[in-house]
Design a protein around this motif. Structure first.
Motif, PDB file in Angstrom:
ATOM      1  N   GLY A 309     -11.363 -11.992  -5.670  1.00 31.29           N
ATOM      2  CA  GLY A 309     -12.747 -11.606  -5.933  1.00 31.29           C
ATOM      3  C   GLY A 309     -13.028 -10.131  -5.789  1.00 31.29           C
ATOM      4  N   GLY A 310     -12.047  -9.368  -5.313  1.00 36.77           N
ATOM      5  CA  GLY A 310     -12.191  -7.913  -5.271  1.00 36.77           C
ATOM      6  C   GLY A 310     -12.798  -7.328  -4.025  1.00 36.77           C
ATOM      7  N   ALA A 311     -13.139  -8.161  -3.042  1.00 34.76           N
ATOM      8  CA  ALA A 311     -13.706  -7.622  -1.804  1.00 34.76           C
ATOM      9  C   ALA A 311     -12.683  -6.728  -1.114  1.00 34.76           C
ATOM     10  CB  ALA A 311     -14.116  -8.766  -0.878  1.00 34.76           C
ATOM     11  N   GLY A 312     -13.102  -5.529  -0.751  1.00 34.97           N
ATOM     12  CA  GLY A 312     -12.211  -4.596  -0.072  1.00 34.97           C
ATOM     13  C   GLY A 312     -11.388  -3.733  -1.003  1.00 34.97           C
ATOM     14  N   VAL A 313     -11.539  -3.909  -2.313  1.00 34.16           N
ATOM     15  CA  VAL A 313     -10.806  -3.094  -3.285  1.00 34.16           C
ATOM     16  C   VAL A 313     -11.728  -1.976  -3.785  1.00 34.16           C
ATOM     17  CG1 VAL A 313      -9.637  -3.059  -5.516  1.00 34.16           C
ATOM     18  CG2 VAL A 313      -9.370  -5.033  -3.993  1.00 34.16           C
ATOM     19  N   ALA A 314     -11.329  -0.742  -3.577  1.00 33.90           N
ATOM     20  CA  ALA A 314     -12.126   0.398  -4.036  1.00 33.90           C
ATOM     21  C   ALA A 314     -12.168   0.439  -5.557  1.00 33.90           C
ATOM     22  CB  ALA A 314     -11.544   1.696  -3.496  1.00 33.90           C
ATOM     23  N   LEU A 315     -13.289   0.882  -6.115  1.00 32.42           N
ATOM     24  CA  LEU A 315     -13.428   0.916  -7.563  1.00 32.42           C
ATOM     25  C   LEU A 315     -12.438   1.871  -8.227  1.00 32.42           C
ATOM     26  CD1 LEU A 315     -17.325   0.779  -8.012  1.00 32.42           C
ATOM     27  CD2 LEU A 315     -15.650  -1.083  -8.159  1.00 32.42           C
ATOM     28  N   GLY A 316     -11.963   2.849  -7.487  1.00 34.35           N
ATOM     29  CA  GLY A 316     -10.974   3.783  -8.032  1.00 34.35           C
ATOM     30  C   GLY A 316      -9.561   3.508  -7.582  1.00 34.35           C
ATOM     31  N   ALA A 317      -9.310   2.311  -7.075  1.00 36.38           N
ATOM     32  CA  ALA A 317      -7.982   1.990  -6.552  1.00 36.38           C
ATOM     33  C   ALA A 317      -6.898   2.138  -7.614  1.00 36.38           C
ATOM     34  CB  ALA A 317      -7.983   0.562  -5.986  1.00 36.38           C
ATOM     35  N   PHE A 318      -7.208   1.787  -8.851  1.00 36.92           N
ATOM     36  CA  PHE A 318      -6.211   1.866  -9.922  1.00 36.92           C
ATOM     37  C   PHE A 318      -5.761   3.306 -10.142  1.00 36.92           C
ATOM     38  CE2 PHE A 318     -10.390   2.283 -11.825  1.00 36.92           C
ATOM     39  CZ  PHE A 318     -10.241   3.331 -12.727  1.00 36.92           C
ATOM     40  N   ALA A 319      -6.677   4.253  -9.994  1.00 38.44           N
ATOM     41  CA  ALA A 319      -6.327   5.659 -10.187  1.00 38.44           C
ATOM     42  C   ALA A 319      -5.452   6.172  -9.045  1.00 38.44           C
ATOM     43  CB  ALA A 319      -7.590   6.509 -10.300  1.00 38.44           C
ATOM     44  N   TRP A 320      -5.781   5.771  -7.834  1.00 36.34           N
ATOM     45  CA  TRP A 320      -4.977   6.197  -6.684  1.00 36.34           C
ATOM     46  C   TRP A 320      -3.565   5.625  -6.749  1.00 36.34           C
ATOM     47  CZ3 TRP A 320      -6.109  10.292  -4.189  1.00 36.34           C
ATOM     48  CH2 TRP A 320      -7.424  10.646  -3.928  1.00 36.34           C
ATOM     49  N   LYS A 321      -3.446   4.341  -7.123  1.00 35.13           N
ATOM     50  CA  LYS A 321      -2.111   3.738  -7.207  1.00 35.13           C
ATOM     51  C   LYS A 321      -1.291   4.416  -8.298  1.00 35.13           C
ATOM     52  CE  LYS A 321       1.172   0.906  -6.143  1.00 35.13           C
ATOM     53  NZ  LYS A 321       1.930   1.066  -4.860  1.00 35.13           N
ATOM     54  N   THR A 322      -1.927   4.787  -9.391  1.00 36.16           N
ATOM     55  CA  THR A 322      -1.222   5.510 -10.452  1.00 36.16           C
ATOM     56  C   THR A 322      -0.718   6.851  -9.942  1.00 36.16           C
ATOM     57  OG1 THR A 322      -2.555   4.460 -12.193  1.00 36.16           O
ATOM     58  CG2 THR A 322      -1.464   6.533 -12.742  1.00 36.16           C
ATOM     59  N   LEU A 323      -1.560   7.576  -9.200  1.00 42.76           N
ATOM     60  CA  LEU A 323      -1.166   8.876  -8.666  1.00 42.76           C
ATOM     61  C   LEU A 323       0.009   8.742  -7.702  1.00 42.76           C
ATOM     62  CD1 LEU A 323      -1.602  11.915  -8.192  1.00 42.76           C
ATOM     63  CD2 LEU A 323      -3.259  11.301  -6.414  1.00 42.76           C
ATOM     64  N   PHE A 324      -0.092   7.801  -6.772  1.00 41.25           N
ATOM     65  CA  PHE A 324       0.977   7.629  -5.778  1.00 41.25           C
ATOM     66  C   PHE A 324       2.297   7.246  -6.457  1.00 41.25           C
ATOM     67  CE2 PHE A 324      -2.350   7.911  -2.755  1.00 41.25           C
ATOM     68  CZ  PHE A 324      -1.788   8.083  -1.500  1.00 41.25           C
ATOM     69  N   THR A 325       2.231   6.388  -7.469  1.00 43.63           N
ATOM     70  CA  THR A 325       3.452   5.959  -8.145  1.00 43.63           C
ATOM     71  C   THR A 325       4.045   7.093  -8.979  1.00 43.63           C
ATOM     72  OG1 THR A 325       2.565   3.715  -8.265  1.00 43.63           O
ATOM     73  CG2 THR A 325       4.452   4.209  -9.661  1.00 43.63           C
ATOM     74  N   ALA A 326       3.186   7.857  -9.637  1.00 46.08           N
ATOM     75  CA  ALA A 326       3.674   8.987 -10.430  1.00 46.08           C
ATOM     76  C   ALA A 326       4.349  10.025  -9.539  1.00 46.08           C
ATOM     77  CB  ALA A 326       2.518   9.619 -11.207  1.00 46.08           C
ATOM     78  N   LEU A 327       3.750  10.315  -8.379  1.00 42.61           N
ATOM     79  CA  LEU A 327       4.358  11.276  -7.458  1.00 42.61           C
ATOM     80  C   LEU A 327       5.697  10.769  -6.935  1.00 42.61           C
ATOM     81  CD1 LEU A 327       1.250  12.402  -5.347  1.00 42.61           C
ATOM     82  CD2 LEU A 327       2.451  13.709  -7.126  1.00 42.61           C
ATOM     83  N   THR A 328       5.794   9.465  -6.709  1.00 41.18           N
ATOM     84  CA  THR A 328       7.029   8.898  -6.164  1.00 41.18           C
ATOM     85  C   THR A 328       8.129   8.842  -7.215  1.00 41.18           C
ATOM     86  OG1 THR A 328       5.781   7.548  -4.572  1.00 41.18           O
ATOM     87  CG2 THR A 328       8.046   6.898  -5.033  1.00 41.18           C
ATOM     88  N   LEU A 329       7.895   8.113  -8.294  1.00 42.69           N
ATOM     89  CA  LEU A 329       8.937   7.912  -9.298  1.00 42.69           C
ATOM     90  C   LEU A 329       9.137   9.158 -10.163  1.00 42.69           C
ATOM     91  CD1 LEU A 329       8.121   4.259 -10.457  1.00 42.69           C
ATOM     92  CD2 LEU A 329       9.820   5.024  -8.780  1.00 42.69           C
ATOM     93  N   GLY A 330       8.065   9.862 -10.466  1.00 40.88           N
ATOM     94  CA  GLY A 330       8.189  11.040 -11.303  1.00 40.88           C
ATOM     95  C   GLY A 330       8.954  12.169 -10.647  1.00 40.88           C
ATOM     96  N   SER A 331       8.940  12.215  -9.321  1.00 43.92           N
ATOM     97  CA  SER A 331       9.642  13.287  -8.616  1.00 43.92           C
ATOM     98  C   SER A 331      11.102  12.960  -8.334  1.00 43.92           C
ATOM     99  CB  SER A 331       8.928  13.603  -7.293  1.00 43.92           C
ATOM    100  OG  SER A 331       9.025  12.517  -6.388  1.00 43.92           O
ATOM    101  N   GLY A 332      11.528  11.728  -8.622  1.00 45.16           N
ATOM    102  CA  GLY A 332      12.944  11.431  -8.473  1.00 45.16           C
ATOM    103  C   GLY A 332      13.306  10.344  -7.489  1.00 45.16           C
ATOM    104  N   PHE A 333      12.317   9.665  -6.898  1.00 49.62           N
ATOM    105  CA  PHE A 333      12.632   8.501  -6.081  1.00 49.62           C
ATOM    106  C   PHE A 333      12.992   7.348  -7.013  1.00 49.62           C
ATOM    107  CE2 PHE A 333      10.248  10.966  -3.005  1.00 49.62           C
ATOM    108  CZ  PHE A 333      10.876  10.674  -1.797  1.00 49.62           C
TER     109      PHE A 333
END
Length: 435
Positions: A309-333
């Motif tokens: 139901g989305g309780a506790g999920v920030a409306l911008g969570a999708f953007a943050w997860k994209t940023l964290f994943t791009a920094l991780t995989l894009g940098s060579g992890f």
């Protein structure tokens, strides 16, 4: 080792009719039996590897949760992995794209060391909190195992391609517990719009055996909550189309973010081992900026919250997860992109559900598979994935097929697999690799 097929018999003399010959083509029978046997063996070995990997992943995730200070070791961990890949990887760093390249235009054997390297590197990524997934690791392990088997047995050419396609299905199926989706994904991802019919049986066998092996070894996959009864209406379908267009655009943003960070890190650090060192520092900084660790690691709790139901999920969570994943995989992890795509899709589904006043659990489920469909260019496999995860109900068939189809259409030419080929309206071209 190309399994020989007997040459066709010469034409009969003019004016005579050939006698009916109902004898079985023994060469063809032998060829299919060998293919099935090899596919089953690849499925078995890949299933064992996936089970060991999932067990290790559980340990790494638990250890990171219990010891939060491990995050501050992420830069050095990335540097160590970068050193190993740079000096001893021998091409293993190309990952899934290397397997796709060898299916399209074989050049060299996939390094046998790839399986061990990606196993260890992914565990290290998650042990220290990097945002990554699991699919890439499982597929690379399966591909390395399959090609090692092919090399040992002298299998080349078309038969080797079939074995590699089957390995993709086995890896995907084993790590997620979705044999039907794994089968479809392997056939669809290697060349979109061009089905390798000769690989159908082998891929189905490999995917089924891998899944059965993982389950037999005691691995239990995470269960997703039921969506309950879905009542479709023209208004709801209209809202789903709008949400799915957003899912397609988000899949493009995700793929481009990975490629751009990869290019930027290469410009900032010409020596490859230094790139994950820098990426690890940026992940730590981003964690401090956002003030939560929800976007580190697999982020599976975000999927559960979204589908509840989305309780506790920030409306911008999708953007943050994209940023964290791009920094991780894009940098060579090292790790996979698929689980982060699931998280991005589910959390974006929550946001779209709020904006459109649509059932949030349903839009989260649609987003989970649709963002993956757009980013991987596999709408059919993603639709099947949704049905395997949430149940085979007529209304869900419509929901997932609509969401994945619209997302794919709106995703443009970007994708997470730069070596994927596309074939449409009789034309075939290779997706350009980012500079």
């Amino acid at each position: 080792m190309e399994i020989p097929v007997p040459p066709p018999e010469s034409d009969p003399p003019h004016g005579t009719e050939p006698a009916a010959d109902h004898r079985p083509d023994r060469g063809a029978v032998v060829r299919w039996l060998v293919r099935i046997g090899l596919a089953a063996l690849v499925g078995l070995l890949s299933g064992v590897a996936s089970a060991a990997f999932l067990k290790a992943m559980g340990w790494a995730t638990k250890s990171f949760v219990e010891h939060p200070l491990l995050l501050f070791g992420l830069p050095l961990a990335g540097f160590a992995v970068g050193l190993v890949y740079h000096y001893f990887g021998r091409g293993s760093g190309a990952g899934n794209n290397l397997i796709l390249d060898e299916i399209h235009e074989p050049q060299a054997w996939i390094p046998r060391r790839m399986a061990g390297l990606i196993f260890i590197a992914t565990i290290i990524t998650h042990l220290f909190g990097g945002s990554a997934g699991r699919e890439g690791t499982a597929v690379q392990m399966a591909g390395s195992i399959a090609d090692g088997l092919a090399k040992r047995l002298g299998i080349t050419g078309h038969e080797r391609r079939i074995l590699l396609v089957a390995a993709i299905g086995a890896g995907f199926s084993g790590v997620f517990g979705v044999p039907a989706a794994g089968f479809a994904f392997a056939l669809e991802v290697q060349t979109l719009g061009r089905l390798r019919r000769s690989a159908i049986v082998s891929t189905a066998v490999a995917a089924a055996v891998a899944d059965a092996t993982v389950l037999k070894l005691g691995i239990v996959h995470d269960a997703l909550p039921s969506l309950g009864t879905v009542h479709l209406s023209p208004l709801l379908l209209g809202k789903l189309i709008i949400a799915s267009a957003a899912f397609g655009l988000m899949s493009t943003v995700f793929a481009e973010a990975l490629h751009r960070v990869h290019r930027w890190s290469a410009r900032l650090a010409s020596w490859p081992p230094a790139r994950p060192l820098l990426g690890g520092v940026l992940v730590i900084a981003a964690t401090g900026l956002v003030g939560t660790r929800a976007y580190l690691g697999l982020s599976l709790p975000l999927i559960g919250l979204s589908l509840a139901g989305g309780a506790g999920v920030a409306l911008g969570a999708f953007a943050w997860k994209t940023l964290f994943t791009a920094l991780t995989l894009g940098s060579g992890f090292y790790g996979g992109e698929v689980t982060p795509l699931f998280v991005v899709g589910a959390t974006l589904g929550v946001t779209m559900g709020h904006v459109l006043h649509a059932p949030i659990a349903l839009t989260a489920a649609a987003g989970l598979v649709a963002v993956f469909a757009g980013a991987s260019n596999t709408p059919v496999a993603s639709t099947i994935l949704g049905l395997e995860l949430f149940g085979l109900h007529p209304a869900l068939v419509v929901v997932f097929a609509l969401a994945c189809g619209v997302s794919y259409v709106c995703s443009g030419s970007s994708g997470i697999y730069t070596s994927q080929h596309r074939r449409r309206w009789g034309f075939r071209h290779q997706r350009p690799t980012p500079a």
